[in-house]
Design a protein around this motif. Structure first.
Motif, PDB file in Angstrom:
ATOM      1  N   GLN A 127       0.789  -1.233   0.000  1.00  0.00           N
ATOM      2  CA  GLN A 127       0.000   0.000   0.000  1.00  0.00           C
ATOM      3  C   GLN A 127       0.819   1.280   0.000  1.00  0.00           C
ATOM      4  O   GLN A 127       0.392   2.305  -0.504  1.00  0.00           O
ATOM      5  CB  GLN A 127      -0.903   0.051   1.241  1.00  0.00           C
ATOM      6  N   PRO A 144      -6.703  -6.489  -5.293  1.00  0.00           N
ATOM      7  CA  PRO A 144      -5.884  -7.073  -4.240  1.00  0.00           C
ATOM      8  C   PRO A 144      -5.005  -8.217  -4.762  1.00  0.00           C
ATOM      9  O   PRO A 144      -5.429  -9.018  -5.593  1.00  0.00           O
ATOM     10  CB  PRO A 144      -6.914  -7.604  -3.230  1.00  0.00           C
ATOM     11  N   VAL A 146      -3.198 -11.449  -3.226  1.00  0.00           N
ATOM     12  CA  VAL A 146      -3.353 -12.251  -2.010  1.00  0.00           C
ATOM     13  C   VAL A 146      -1.975 -12.761  -1.572  1.00  0.00           C
ATOM     14  O   VAL A 146      -1.475 -13.752  -2.088  1.00  0.00           O
ATOM     15  CB  VAL A 146      -4.336 -13.410  -2.228  1.00  0.00           C
ATOM     16  N   GLN A 148      -1.217 -13.431   1.665  1.00  0.00           N
ATOM     17  CA  GLN A 148      -1.379 -14.319   2.826  1.00  0.00           C
ATOM     18  C   GLN A 148      -2.776 -14.886   2.805  1.00  0.00           C
ATOM     19  O   GLN A 148      -3.733 -14.172   2.535  1.00  0.00           O
ATOM     20  CB  GLN A 148      -1.211 -13.538   4.137  1.00  0.00           C
ATOM     21  N   ASN A 149      -2.855 -16.147   3.144  1.00  0.00           N
ATOM     22  CA  ASN A 149      -4.148 -16.811   3.184  1.00  0.00           C
ATOM     23  C   ASN A 149      -4.086 -17.883   4.265  1.00  0.00           C
ATOM     24  O   ASN A 149      -3.261 -18.794   4.189  1.00  0.00           O
ATOM     25  CB  ASN A 149      -4.465 -17.429   1.815  1.00  0.00           C
ATOM     26  N   ALA A 150      -4.952 -17.759   5.242  1.00  0.00           N
ATOM     27  CA  ALA A 150      -4.955 -18.703   6.373  1.00  0.00           C
ATOM     28  C   ALA A 150      -5.206 -20.130   5.914  1.00  0.00           C
ATOM     29  O   ALA A 150      -4.853 -21.076   6.623  1.00  0.00           O
ATOM     30  CB  ALA A 150      -6.031 -18.293   7.391  1.00  0.00           C
ATOM     31  N   ARG A 170      -3.516 -21.520   9.091  1.00  0.00           N
ATOM     32  CA  ARG A 170      -4.322 -21.257  10.291  1.00  0.00           C
ATOM     33  C   ARG A 170      -4.057 -22.309  11.374  1.00  0.00           C
ATOM     34  O   ARG A 170      -4.062 -21.975  12.555  1.00  0.00           O
ATOM     35  CB  ARG A 170      -5.810 -21.184   9.958  1.00  0.00           C
ATOM     36  N   MET A 274      -0.193  -7.653   4.391  1.00  0.00           N
ATOM     37  CA  MET A 274      -1.406  -7.310   3.641  1.00  0.00           C
ATOM     38  C   MET A 274      -1.965  -5.988   4.155  1.00  0.00           C
ATOM     39  O   MET A 274      -1.834  -5.700   5.333  1.00  0.00           O
ATOM     40  CB  MET A 274      -2.431  -8.410   3.824  1.00  0.00           C
ATOM     41  N   MET A 275      -2.607  -5.172   3.333  1.00  0.00           N
ATOM     42  CA  MET A 275      -3.019  -5.461   1.974  1.00  0.00           C
ATOM     43  C   MET A 275      -1.909  -5.220   0.954  1.00  0.00           C
ATOM     44  O   MET A 275      -1.112  -4.306   1.094  1.00  0.00           O
ATOM     45  CB  MET A 275      -4.213  -4.570   1.615  1.00  0.00           C
ATOM     46  N   PHE A 404     -11.392 -15.511  -9.659  1.00  0.00           N
ATOM     47  CA  PHE A 404     -12.023 -16.451  -8.729  1.00  0.00           C
ATOM     48  C   PHE A 404     -13.281 -17.064  -9.346  1.00  0.00           C
ATOM     49  O   PHE A 404     -14.085 -16.371  -9.954  1.00  0.00           O
ATOM     50  CB  PHE A 404     -12.396 -15.738  -7.422  1.00  0.00           C
TER      51      PHE A 404
ATOM     52  N   PRO B 144     -12.264  -9.933  -3.321  1.00  0.00           N
ATOM     53  CA  PRO B 144     -11.826  -9.995  -1.931  1.00  0.00           C
ATOM     54  C   PRO B 144     -12.518  -8.952  -1.052  1.00  0.00           C
ATOM     55  O   PRO B 144     -12.738  -7.813  -1.475  1.00  0.00           O
ATOM     56  CB  PRO B 144     -10.318  -9.714  -2.033  1.00  0.00           C
ATOM     57  N   VAL B 146     -11.763  -7.028   2.379  1.00  0.00           N
ATOM     58  CA  VAL B 146     -10.563  -6.761   3.181  1.00  0.00           C
ATOM     59  C   VAL B 146     -10.941  -6.750   4.659  1.00  0.00           C
ATOM     60  O   VAL B 146     -11.435  -5.763   5.187  1.00  0.00           O
ATOM     61  CB  VAL B 146      -9.910  -5.435   2.775  1.00  0.00           C
ATOM     62  N   ASN B 149      -6.069  -5.397   7.653  1.00  0.00           N
ATOM     63  CA  ASN B 149      -5.118  -4.558   6.940  1.00  0.00           C
ATOM     64  C   ASN B 149      -4.100  -4.038   7.945  1.00  0.00           C
ATOM     65  O   ASN B 149      -4.467  -3.354   8.902  1.00  0.00           O
ATOM     66  CB  ASN B 149      -5.861  -3.404   6.252  1.00  0.00           C
ATOM     67  N   MET B 274      -8.434 -14.064   6.980  1.00  0.00           N
ATOM     68  CA  MET B 274      -8.362 -13.824   5.545  1.00  0.00           C
ATOM     69  C   MET B 274      -7.897 -15.093   4.830  1.00  0.00           C
ATOM     70  O   MET B 274      -7.121 -15.831   5.395  1.00  0.00           O
ATOM     71  CB  MET B 274      -7.393 -12.681   5.254  1.00  0.00           C
TER      72      MET B 274
END
Lengths: 526, 526
Positions: A127, A144, A146, A148-150, A170, A274-275, A404, B144, B146, B149, B274
């Motif tokens: 950002q 966006p 991505v 990071q993704n749990a 996660r 993120m973001m 997606f 997405p 958000v 952040n 997320m």
């Protein structure tokens, strides 16, 4: 290179452009806002009456394009010489039809479907980078990225109960944070930290840890049980009486020995938290937007630089577009070639400057794009974008951040650096793919080998005109690097290598701004 | 309500639809994949030859729409009765022109610009919810959402050096994790945890903590200094010699006392981690897509239910669309009204069933949408989406997850629940706005009051046909709740309140699937 706040505030209000609003807020001291290096774009106003100066720019990568764009705003005449047939340099988006011959002479031709692509170079924008300001200013739509993704995986080969299988981020996080909280709560409660903590501190710390790790109270020994769903479910909470069925957490020693926690800090990084964002449609939307703003006719593509000289009147650049060499004279030059390549250009640069250019150490990075005609990571693994990290030699797998629920998508099958990149880079493209599929299938199963529509791999060390992914400096404070920050005669240098944001477009942009500012200050103070 | 794996596997392959692929992967035991409650959609095949059954569905919220959609797939005749003039229930997107009279008789009319909206009810969808499967199946595009952040703020009124000013999430996290790592490293190294940890464990733990908290080595006393940029910069790393200028971390006692760390666990939650998603263009794209798939003519809008009876032949529902009451007879009914409202409908339901409906306790939530004609959160604060959390009564501020770099955007000025929602809800819309602006300006400064184009606030407890945001149950295991899970005669109940995903569309959907499955099983086994 950053101006002082006072210098900056003198400029603000009469100048404009990318980054200024943000810098202004920083200068005003709003709590918590980082200040981008202050920048006041040159304006025509200041140049008025001094005649049009001509600047020749070597390289139409991000530093060259930014330089040309900012100089054009202020009324300078610019000429860009670019060895490739496209703008952007390492900002390179590979699409169907992209053809590239590497330094070994092997040619790949990408067969990606319409709309599918891989960003072979930079892929993400935080950002706070001025890259986003240029996107705004140039009208490049963003979405966006991505980072990071749990629900993406951590995969570690090893000898623990967490090893040799994909573990959701996660799950790893819940177990690591749970045990850390249990241990620190116990130690705190038992007085082990009484020399560092007051009674009030201790209460606040234990209160935090109970929330952070979801651990029991003192009477439960602050025990971590992993039953709150953070680590995921075997059966998700659902209708009626289904409150969610959980599995027991992994054991403390296995969690610690597995190393799954060692990736967490990636997401705390200044440049990686993120973001994050990407241009809609490919990272090269940025260089093409620059090209349009600067004027296509200002850029000579396919131009190899053969010579660079300071002259009494300015500079002289010799280049070739395939036929006989041409010479261009200008008032100034900005050289944005990678330093290890610039060092090989015949020039009358002093030997210490050439030595500074040679001081840079190029490194390597590799990427493989795999287009699948089925989005198995969404359908089968319930992963919508993000990064799976491993201790396999492919290191990182990127799931696409766009499209997606679409019919197809392009996964980055490996993104690795250094020796891992060299190992893959030494292989033929077909052998790289085979190796990557064998490794990736360990994480994702047989689905990883199915429904493959097209692939393309890049080995930056083997890519002409770059010969590396980015450079490192043995030091940026011992005076060798610093010699490139000032003009050598009428020649300026710019590029991400001349910044503290190496390997980021931000670095190339702020370096270009610094060069343009220095050049413009010199011209306007004559 | 979930089928056994064996029952499920018998169905897979002959059935299809949302969620099945995912469930199949779960059933196959792939490590780390949570299994959605198994679901095999009814098919026409099974119903063949049994004649067309008619199901009347009370309420065209998400549970009612899902029920109708799944029943229609299998060839059932459906009639939906909906008191509102639109589908979706609490899934409600407010746009320019939306008009709503609350229970006090006050009417708001939204003046949002074209393309601007607020999701007054649900706003986010986790990756694992079946809501996404319906988006895929119904062709609802997603993007997405958000939910976290690093550059959004934490704001805590209090008496510490972190209080009464916005603190970036990244700053709070760096300081909290830094001190936690310093403390636990020390305690571990000094042997305070030797009863819990082996020597190997200790080495692995300290190695993790040094990465996790970016703390020094043993010789440095594992000290946290906050100089690595994770907490942000006063001047960002830039060109030339600017390596980034950092400020010293906040003190340990202040960090702990401030409470900034107590929000972190939100992002570890099963339903909140997320990546998260939202439909492009507004959450109500989902109910409108259901409406289209079911057939607009199957839904009677403006229909208030006046009576619900089991009869010998089936069910009888009395309703009014404003003129004289009408009666509809059908084979079955699925009642998806909020339980506290269903309990007030005259019926011949047994008293224990009515008592079960009344057992639910409605709670409240409130939201305020503020359309700004300038995206100051991006321009001035460098925040691209996400949530600022506070201990003010507005609690949460949501920056928009879409329209980045656009001319305008709609911020959720407050999203709060319980007593905070009641406090705002008791005010007029104008007074709510005034209060929210005064609070929000504490966090964001005067810019929060400028460039406001339109606003709209919702108070769910004061909203007809909902009279609450969602319900809680004193218990879901004491047998009272469970009575609503089986059919009462020919009447079934469905809704998020009959799930363990209350307040989520997922809960409504899986509850509807359970009701449809039970009804269909009964019909096909006759």
């Amino acid at each position: 290179m950053a101006q002082t706040r006072r210098q900056f505030l003198q400029h603000v209000g009469i100048t404009g452009g990318a980054g200024v609003m943000y810098s202004a807020m920083g200068a005003l001291g709003l709590a918590g806002v980082a200040e981008t290096p202050a920048y006041a774009a040159p304006t025509r106003l200041e140049l008025n009456g001094r005649g049009k100066k001509h600047v020749v720019i070597l390289g139409a990568g991000i530093a060259g394009l930014t330089s040309a764009y900012e100089l054009r705003k202020a009324g300078y005449q610019v000429t860009l010489l670019e060895a490739r047939k496209r703008p952007g340099g390492r900002n390179w988006t590979v699409r169907g039809g992209t053809e590239e011959k590497d330094l070994t002479g092997a040619t790949q031709r990408a067969k990606f479907s319409p709309g599918q692509y891989m960003n072979a170079g930079p892929g993400r924008i935080p950002q706070h980078h001025v890259t986003l300001d240029y996107c705004r200013e140039l009208g490049v739509a963003i979405e966006p990225f991505v980072n990071q993704n749990a629900d993406a995986y951590l995969y570690r080969e090893g000898a623990t109960s967490l090893s040799n299988k994909p573990i959701r981020h996660r799950t790893a996080k819940a177990d690591v944070y749970g045990y850390v909280s249990e241990l620190l709560s116990k130690a705190t409660d038992q007085g082990a930290l009484d020399s560092a903590l007051t009674a009030t501190d201790k209460d606040a710390l234990i209160s935090f840890l109970r929330s952070f790790g979801s651990v029991g109270s003192k009477v439960d020994g602050f025990k971590y049980t992993g039953t709150d769903g953070r680590r995921g479910y075997e059966i998700e909470p659902g209708a009626g009486m289904e409150g969610g069925t959980t599995a027991a957490p992994y054991g403390l020693s296995d969690v610690l020995a597995s190393g799954v926690g060692n990736y967490f800090s990636f997401e705390f990084g200044w440049d990686q938290a993120m973001m994050m964002f990407q241009p809609v449609g490919g990272m090269d939307r940025i260089p093409y937007a620059f090209e349009k703003a600067i004027g296509r006719e200002k850029i000579t593509y396919g131009a190899t630089v053969l010579g660079l000289r300071n002259t009494t009147a300015g500079v002289e650049v010799t280049y070739s577009t395939g036929s006989r060499p041409k010479v261009i004279a200008a008032d100034f030059a900005i050289c944005t070639l990678p330093p290890h390549i610039a060092a090989t250009v015949p020039s009358n640069l002093p030997t210490d400057i050439v030595a500074s250019l040679k001081y840079a150490v190029p490194t390597n990075a590799g990427k493989l794009g795999i287009e699948y005609s089925r989005r198995w990571w969404e359908l089968d693994h319930r992963i919508y974008g993000g990064i799976t990290n491993s201790n396999l030699d492919l290191v990182n797998t990127w799931y696409p951040s766009t499209g997606f629920h679409g019919e197809r998508g392009t996964v980055i099958g490996y993104y690795n650096t250094g020796s891992n990149a060299n190992s893959y880079g030494a292989l033929t493209p077909a052998a790289r793919l085979e190796r990557a599929l064998a490794q990736g299938a360990k994480i994702h199963g047989d689905v990883y080998r199915k429904n493959i529509k097209a692939t393309f791999s890049v080995n930056w060390a083997g890519t002409e005109y770059s010969r590396g992914s980015w450079v490192g400096w043995p030091s940026q404070t011992d005076g060798v690097y610093a010699k490139l920050l000032d003009a050598t005669g009428n020649i300026y240098f710019a590029g991400d290598h001349l910044s503290h944001a190496i390997a980021w477009q931000h670095g190339a942009m702020v370096s270009a701004r610094a060069a343009v500012t220095a050049l413009h200050t010199r011209v306007t103070s004559r």
